[in-house]
Design a protein around this motif. Structure first.
Motif, PDB file in Angstrom:
ATOM      1  N   LYS A   1       0.753  -1.237  -0.086  1.00 41.86           N
ATOM      2  CA  LYS A   1      -0.036   0.114   0.019  1.00 41.86           C
ATOM      3  C   LYS A   1       0.799   1.449   0.046  1.00 41.86           C
ATOM      4  O   LYS A   1       1.961   1.220   0.586  1.00 41.86           O
ATOM      5  CB  LYS A   1      -0.883   0.125   1.339  1.00 41.86           C
ATOM      6  N   VAL A   2       0.484   2.169  -0.761  1.00 44.38           N
ATOM      7  CA  VAL A   2       1.275   3.526  -0.669  1.00 44.38           C
ATOM      8  C   VAL A   2       1.364   4.178   0.529  1.00 44.38           C
ATOM      9  O   VAL A   2       2.373   4.679   0.895  1.00 44.38           O
ATOM     10  CB  VAL A   2       0.571   4.511  -2.083  1.00 44.38           C
ATOM     11  N   LEU A   3       0.206   4.010   1.111  1.00 39.76           N
ATOM     12  CA  LEU A   3      -0.005   4.737   2.437  1.00 39.76           C
ATOM     13  C   LEU A   3       0.310   3.524   3.544  1.00 39.76           C
ATOM     14  O   LEU A   3      -0.329   3.807   4.801  1.00 39.76           O
ATOM     15  CB  LEU A   3      -1.181   5.375   2.703  1.00 39.76           C
TER      16      LEU A   3
ATOM     17  N   CYS B   1      -4.003  18.993   3.200  1.00 40.24           N
ATOM     18  CA  CYS B   1      -5.422  19.173   3.042  1.00 40.24           C
ATOM     19  C   CYS B   1      -6.109  17.998   3.641  1.00 40.24           C
ATOM     20  O   CYS B   1      -7.094  17.661   3.493  1.00 40.24           O
ATOM     21  CB  CYS B   1      -5.583  19.174   1.548  1.00 40.24           C
ATOM     22  N   HIS B   2      -5.500  17.160   4.823  1.00 41.77           N
ATOM     23  CA  HIS B   2      -6.198  16.202   5.400  1.00 41.77           C
ATOM     24  C   HIS B   2      -5.422  16.007   6.752  1.00 41.77           C
ATOM     25  O   HIS B   2      -4.173  16.685   6.793  1.00 41.77           O
ATOM     26  CB  HIS B   2      -5.947  15.103   4.823  1.00 41.77           C
TER      27      HIS B   2
ATOM     28  N   ASN C   1     -12.677  19.275   3.466  1.00 43.94           N
ATOM     29  CA  ASN C   1     -12.271  18.684   2.211  1.00 43.94           C
ATOM     30  C   ASN C   1     -12.776  17.513   1.981  1.00 43.94           C
ATOM     31  O   ASN C   1     -12.770  16.533   3.039  1.00 43.94           O
ATOM     32  CB  ASN C   1     -10.514  18.457   2.143  1.00 43.94           C
TER      33      ASN C   1
ATOM     34  N   VAL D   1     -12.599  15.376  -0.447  1.00 46.25           N
ATOM     35  CA  VAL D   1     -11.620  14.046  -1.142  1.00 46.25           C
ATOM     36  C   VAL D   1     -10.354  13.523  -0.105  1.00 46.25           C
ATOM     37  O   VAL D   1     -10.484  12.489   0.118  1.00 46.25           O
ATOM     38  CB  VAL D   1     -11.088  14.814  -2.449  1.00 46.25           C
ATOM     39  N   CYS D   2      -9.461  14.336  -0.095  1.00 50.08           N
ATOM     40  CA  CYS D   2      -8.270  14.073   0.571  1.00 50.08           C
ATOM     41  C   CYS D   2      -8.339  13.290   1.899  1.00 50.08           C
ATOM     42  O   CYS D   2      -7.739  12.259   1.950  1.00 50.08           O
ATOM     43  CB  CYS D   2      -7.308  14.989   0.483  1.00 50.08           C
TER      44      CYS D   2
ATOM     45  N   THR E   1     -10.275  11.118   2.968  1.00 50.76           N
ATOM     46  CA  THR E   1     -10.901   9.719   2.874  1.00 50.76           C
ATOM     47  C   THR E   1      -9.480   8.760   2.513  1.00 50.76           C
ATOM     48  O   THR E   1      -9.890   7.711   2.662  1.00 50.76           O
ATOM     49  CB  THR E   1     -11.613   9.736   1.526  1.00 50.76           C
ATOM     50  N   SER E   2      -8.523   9.486   2.173  1.00 49.35           N
ATOM     51  CA  SER E   2      -7.364   8.110   1.983  1.00 49.35           C
ATOM     52  C   SER E   2      -6.588   8.018   3.295  1.00 49.35           C
ATOM     53  O   SER E   2      -6.007   6.961   3.195  1.00 49.35           O
ATOM     54  CB  SER E   2      -6.416   8.977   0.896  1.00 49.35           C
ATOM     55  N   TYR E   3      -7.013   8.707   4.131  1.00 52.23           N
ATOM     56  CA  TYR E   3      -6.135   8.463   5.343  1.00 52.23           C
ATOM     57  C   TYR E   3      -7.099   8.094   6.435  1.00 52.23           C
ATOM     58  O   TYR E   3      -7.679   8.760   7.125  1.00 52.23           O
ATOM     59  CB  TYR E   3      -5.471   9.766   5.893  1.00 52.23           C
TER      60      TYR E   3
ATOM     61  N   PRO F   1     -17.573  10.262  -4.359  1.00 54.73           N
ATOM     62  CA  PRO F   1     -18.036   9.262  -3.720  1.00 54.73           C
ATOM     63  C   PRO F   1     -17.167   8.582  -2.816  1.00 54.73           C
ATOM     64  O   PRO F   1     -17.750   7.923  -2.102  1.00 54.73           O
ATOM     65  CB  PRO F   1     -18.167   8.150  -5.167  1.00 54.73           C
ATOM     66  N   GLY F   2     -15.798   8.809  -2.697  1.00 51.69           N
ATOM     67  CA  GLY F   2     -14.907   8.248  -1.784  1.00 51.69           C
ATOM     68  C   GLY F   2     -15.689   8.218  -0.158  1.00 51.69           C
ATOM     69  O   GLY F   2     -15.534   7.663   0.387  1.00 51.69           O
TER      70      GLY F   2
ATOM     71  N   ALA G   1     -18.756   6.529   0.412  1.00 55.01           N
ATOM     72  CA  ALA G   1     -18.595   5.229   0.339  1.00 55.01           C
ATOM     73  C   ALA G   1     -17.807   4.362   1.854  1.00 55.01           C
ATOM     74  O   ALA G   1     -18.095   3.384   2.193  1.00 55.01           O
ATOM     75  CB  ALA G   1     -17.285   4.790  -0.615  1.00 55.01           C
ATOM     76  N   LYS G   2     -17.168   5.398   2.522  1.00 48.16           N
ATOM     77  CA  LYS G   2     -16.308   4.971   3.585  1.00 48.16           C
ATOM     78  C   LYS G   2     -17.201   5.505   4.842  1.00 48.16           C
ATOM     79  O   LYS G   2     -16.494   5.253   6.197  1.00 48.16           O
ATOM     80  CB  LYS G   2     -14.825   5.497   3.285  1.00 48.16           C
TER      81      LYS G   2
ATOM     82  N   MET H   1      -5.046  17.218  -3.791  1.00 49.35           N
ATOM     83  CA  MET H   1      -4.265  17.961  -3.557  1.00 49.35           C
ATOM     84  C   MET H   1      -2.841  17.414  -2.602  1.00 49.35           C
ATOM     85  O   MET H   1      -1.901  18.056  -2.395  1.00 49.35           O
ATOM     86  CB  MET H   1      -4.985  19.082  -2.457  1.00 49.35           C
ATOM     87  N   HIS H   2      -3.200  16.260  -2.418  1.00 50.88           N
ATOM     88  CA  HIS H   2      -2.017  15.525  -1.431  1.00 50.88           C
ATOM     89  C   HIS H   2      -1.497  14.572  -2.446  1.00 50.88           C
ATOM     90  O   HIS H   2      -0.670  13.720  -2.187  1.00 50.88           O
ATOM     91  CB  HIS H   2      -2.521  14.828  -0.421  1.00 50.88           C
TER      92      HIS H   2
ATOM     93  N   TRP I   1     -12.475   5.421  -5.337  1.00 50.01           N
ATOM     94  CA  TRP I   1     -12.847   6.141  -3.936  1.00 50.01           C
ATOM     95  C   TRP I   1     -11.425   6.334  -2.957  1.00 50.01           C
ATOM     96  O   TRP I   1     -11.576   6.497  -2.049  1.00 50.01           O
ATOM     97  CB  TRP I   1     -13.801   5.144  -3.369  1.00 50.01           C
ATOM     98  N   ALA I   2     -10.192   6.032  -3.713  1.00 45.32           N
ATOM     99  CA  ALA I   2      -9.168   6.238  -3.007  1.00 45.32           C
ATOM    100  C   ALA I   2      -8.816   7.809  -2.526  1.00 45.32           C
ATOM    101  O   ALA I   2      -8.025   8.131  -2.057  1.00 45.32           O
ATOM    102  CB  ALA I   2      -7.911   5.815  -3.605  1.00 45.32           C
ATOM    103  N   GLY I   3      -9.627   8.791  -3.175  1.00 46.75           N
ATOM    104  CA  GLY I   3      -9.323  10.178  -2.899  1.00 46.75           C
ATOM    105  C   GLY I   3      -8.070  10.610  -3.663  1.00 46.75           C
ATOM    106  O   GLY I   3      -7.366  11.648  -3.248  1.00 46.75           O
TER     107      GLY I   3
ATOM    108  N   LEU J   1      -4.863   1.680  -3.173  1.00 46.19           N
ATOM    109  CA  LEU J   1      -4.105   2.855  -3.587  1.00 46.19           C
ATOM    110  C   LEU J   1      -2.635   2.053  -3.129  1.00 46.19           C
ATOM    111  O   LEU J   1      -2.067   2.107  -2.021  1.00 46.19           O
ATOM    112  CB  LEU J   1      -4.332   3.842  -2.556  1.00 46.19           C
ATOM    113  N   ASP J   2      -2.195   1.321  -4.371  1.00 48.46           N
ATOM    114  CA  ASP J   2      -1.183   0.177  -3.946  1.00 48.46           C
ATOM    115  C   ASP J   2      -0.076   0.273  -5.053  1.00 48.46           C
ATOM    116  O   ASP J   2      -0.295   0.759  -6.272  1.00 48.46           O
ATOM    117  CB  ASP J   2      -1.610  -1.414  -3.931  1.00 48.46           C
ATOM    118  N   ILE J   3       1.215  -0.049  -4.704  1.00 48.12           N
ATOM    119  CA  ILE J   3       2.096  -0.318  -5.826  1.00 48.12           C
ATOM    120  C   ILE J   3       2.146  -1.796  -5.957  1.00 48.12           C
ATOM    121  O   ILE J   3       2.295  -2.594  -5.155  1.00 48.12           O
ATOM    122  CB  ILE J   3       3.435   0.228  -5.351  1.00 48.12           C
TER     123      ILE J   3
END
Ligand SMILES: Nc1nc2c(ncn2[C@@H]2O[C@H](COP(=O)(O)OP(=O)(O)OP(=O)(O)O)[C@@H](O)[C@H]2O)c(=O)[nH]1
Ligand SMILES: [Mg+2]
Lengths: 224, 82
Positions: free
Chosen positions: A9-11, A92-93, A121, A123-124, A126-128, A152-153, A156-157, B1-2, B36-38, B73-75
């Motif tokens: 995972k990137v994060l 932004c998050h 925000n 969008v952002c 929702t990734s974290y 939608p993110g 959805a979450k 933005m991120h 939906w990964a933002g 959100l994967d490599i």
């Protein structure tokens, strides 16, 4: 040419910290809610109304994130509960590390509820993952009933969608049924509560919703 | 933005993987990205380009496996050549 699988995972670093936080929250029986919305949908207003309704012995604290200023923390501190501001200086998050740091010195064992206001925000954030038990998305009626489809993110979450500013419905062409339908097309099981933070509608349902989640968090098997 | 932060994490992971294969250079990275990964795909592409430009990684091809209704959100993989 050689292809190597990485499958990471990137994060992953954020997810690792978030998972450690989640385990810690579960051990302490602390319910953690991560509130997400566009700027100005009413996150701080909803939290103000929430704190206002609690008796002084309620074991609740708030962490609020903004790019700049501690305005929201000052608004929220008026109710006498512990409040901390995270200023992200451009980000932004909120991320899990920021939350982890902001908890420094707080005894989670003495907290039943931790409310997190994310940076405005849709969008952002929702990734974290922040280690929260639930994400809550707030959508105000002045933003348009198509927002669940465009962003939608967040929908959805989130376990719950709060449709806020319903006192303004007479003044804006917002179709409540379409908003509900759109949110459910993304997330069929999403719970929905309609509120007005200024007029007070729906706040009882919102408080009951939190109370129910707190009961579940306190009674969860991982609670030591 | 991120997206810049996301792109930096990707590049970091690519560099780590490359050091495990002495003598090889990275030619392509494969990502898996959910709707939906933002994360905005175009913006992510742009940020990766910017970060790679002028470094030992240039040129680095990018393949994004876009997943509708997903949160990935994967490599996924890295392609190396000698
Ligand atoms: N009419 C009406 N106004 C509201 C309601 N809830 C919030 N507002 C107003 O909307 C504006 C923004 O509210 P905030 O609570 O600051 O919004 P926020 O989501 O915390 O904003 P950021 O933290 O900047 O992202 C304020 O002027 C509030 O008074 C509501 O239910 N009805
Ligand atoms: Mg606010």
């Amino acid at each position: 040419m050689e292809r190597v699988a990485i499958e990471r995972k990137v994060l992953s670093e954020n997810d690792r910290i978030a998972q450690a936080l989640r385990e810690q929250f579960a051990r302490c029986g602390t319910l953690v809610l991560n509130c997400i919305s566009s700027p100005g949908s009413g996150k701080t207003s909803l939290l103000e109304r929430t704190l206002q309704g609690f008796s002084p012995e309620t074991r609740v604290a708030v962490v609020t994130g903004d790019i700049q200023t501690d305005n929201d923390a000052r608004r929220l501190a008026r109710f006498g509960f512990p409040v901390r501001q995270i200023t992200t200086a451009g980000a932004c998050h909120l991320d899990a590390r920021m939350v982890e740091k902001s908890l420094d010195g707080w005894d989670l064992g003495r907290l039943d509820l931790l409310l997190i206001e994310n940076v405005g925000n849709l969008v952002c954030p929702t990734s974290y993952d922040l280690g929260e038990e639930s994400k809550i998305v707030i959508l105000s009626v002045t933003e348009g009933d198509d927002k669940p489809l465009k962003y939608p993110g967040a929908f959805a979450k989130s376990r719950l969608m709060v449709l806020n500013k319903i006192d303004l419905l007479p003044y804006v062409p917002f179709d409540m049924e379409a908003a509900r339908r759109n949110a459910r097309s993304i997330h069929p099981d999403i719970e929905i509560i309609e509120t007005s933070c200024t007029a007070g509608n729906g706040l009882d349902s919102w408080r009951q919703w939190i109370a129910e989640r707190m009961r579940l968090a306190a009674g969860s098997p991982s609670h030591a | 933005m991120h997206e810049m932060g996301i792109a930096s994490s990707v590049i970091e992971a690519v560099r780590v993987e490359v050091t495990r294969h002495p003598g090889a250079r990275a030619s392509k990275v494969g990502l898996r990205l959910g709707e939906w990964a933002g994360v905005d795909v175009e913006s992510l592409r742009f940020c990766l380009e910017v970060l790679v430009k002028g470094t030992e990684l240039e040129p680095l091809a990018l393949e994004i496996d876009f997943r509708p209704q997903g949160s990935e959100l994967d490599i996924a993989y890295l392609e190396l050549e000698d």
